[in-house]
Design a protein around this motif. Structure first.
Motif, PDB file in Angstrom:
ATOM      1  N   ASP A 164       0.522  -1.155  -0.049  1.00  0.00           N
ATOM      2  CA  ASP A 164      -0.508   0.496  -0.029  1.00  0.00           C
ATOM      3  C   ASP A 164       1.229   1.201   0.087  1.00  0.00           C
ATOM      4  O   ASP A 164       2.047   1.227  -0.042  1.00  0.00           O
ATOM      5  N   ASN A 165       0.255   2.415   0.260  1.00  0.00           N
ATOM      6  CA  ASN A 165       0.847   4.065   0.626  1.00  0.00           C
ATOM      7  C   ASN A 165       2.029   3.846   0.813  1.00  0.00           C
ATOM      8  O   ASN A 165       2.789   4.681   0.307  1.00  0.00           O
ATOM      9  N   GLU A 166       1.349   3.348   1.984  1.00  0.00           N
ATOM     10  CA  GLU A 166       2.640   3.540   3.487  1.00  0.00           C
ATOM     11  C   GLU A 166       3.434   2.998   3.384  1.00  0.00           C
ATOM     12  O   GLU A 166       4.685   2.890   2.977  1.00  0.00           O
ATOM     13  N   ASN A 168       4.660   1.434   0.217  1.00  0.00           N
ATOM     14  CA  ASN A 168       5.778   2.743  -0.299  1.00  0.00           C
ATOM     15  C   ASN A 168       6.447   3.460  -0.104  1.00  0.00           C
ATOM     16  O   ASN A 168       7.252   3.723  -0.673  1.00  0.00           O
ATOM     17  N   TYR A 169       6.524   3.915   0.985  1.00  0.00           N
ATOM     18  CA  TYR A 169       6.805   5.187   1.184  1.00  0.00           C
ATOM     19  C   TYR A 169       7.297   5.203   2.316  1.00  0.00           C
ATOM     20  O   TYR A 169       8.650   5.333   1.932  1.00  0.00           O
ATOM     21  N   ALA A 187       1.761  -0.309  -6.981  1.00  0.00           N
ATOM     22  CA  ALA A 187       0.790   0.502  -5.788  1.00  0.00           C
ATOM     23  C   ALA A 187      -0.597   0.541  -6.438  1.00  0.00           C
ATOM     24  O   ALA A 187      -0.788   1.904  -7.395  1.00  0.00           O
TER      25      ALA A 187
END
Ligand code: SF4
Length: 189
Positions: A164-166, A168-169, A187
């Motif tokens: 998810d975005n978090e 991948n961040y 993502a």
């Protein structure tokens, strides 16, 4: 069950004489089925989750009893999947409870034909050692014209569809901090 009892239990007769004229409810329900209780009804906890299989990210309700997963179904509150799961998502309980689930770290040494079970801490150390070694071997301080690069070509990041975005961040932060420049993800969640 006597003959009359058997006749009265006949689904066609129940359909013709009862309230369920379309035969989609009580008329088609056997006594055996009537005695069953859905696992979802006896769960003591329902945990919202996301199907781990693909990038659609369908929402799931995970039913738990005595701290064991007993059923996984689609979450109707999801604006993405609205309670639906494809066959893979519907069968995802097997990821948790299936006998083929691998619950230990396995390592196959170079040229070995068999896997060996190793401790998770040892595996993490091995991964860290390899990352540092590849980073060092692929390190570039300057290009051929003397321009500063300060990067490594020895490691790269390639994320899967269910990150998810978090996540991948954080992966991007980690790899960039290590000097990697080839960082990609897929993502959609
Ligand atoms: S239920 Fe099917 S479509 Fe939905 S995320 Fe899982 S694998 Fe993908």
């Amino acid at each position: 069950m006597g003959v009359m009892g058997w006749v009265r239990s006949w689904p066609v007769l129940r359909q013709l004489t009862g309230a369920d004229r379309l035969g989609r409810g009580a008329a088609a329900t056997s006594a055996r089925t009537g005695d069953l209780t859905a696992r979802t009804a006896t769960a003591d906890e329902v945990v919202a989750s996301i199907c781990p299989y693909c990038a659609v990210g369908c929402a799931q309700n995970v039913y738990v009893r005595d701290r064991q997963v007993v059923q996984i179904e689609g979450n109707p509150d999801s604006p993405i999947s609205r309670g639906r799961l494809c066959p893979k998502g519907s069968a995802s309980m097997q990821l948790v409870t299936g006998p083929q689930r691998e619950e230990h770290v396995l390592y196959r040494a170079p040229y070995a034909t068999d896997w060996q079970r190793i401790d998770l801490g040892e595996a993490m150390e091995m991964v860290a050692d390899r990352v540092l070694d590849a980073r060092r071997k692929g390190w570039q301080d300057h290009d051929e014209d003397g321009n500063k690069l300060a990067r490594t070509m020895g490691i790269a990041g390639l994320g899967g569809a269910t990150l998810d975005n978090e996540e991948n961040y954080l992966i991007k932060k980690l790899f960039t901090a290590m000097g990697a420049v080839q960082i990609e993800n897929q993502a959609r969640i």
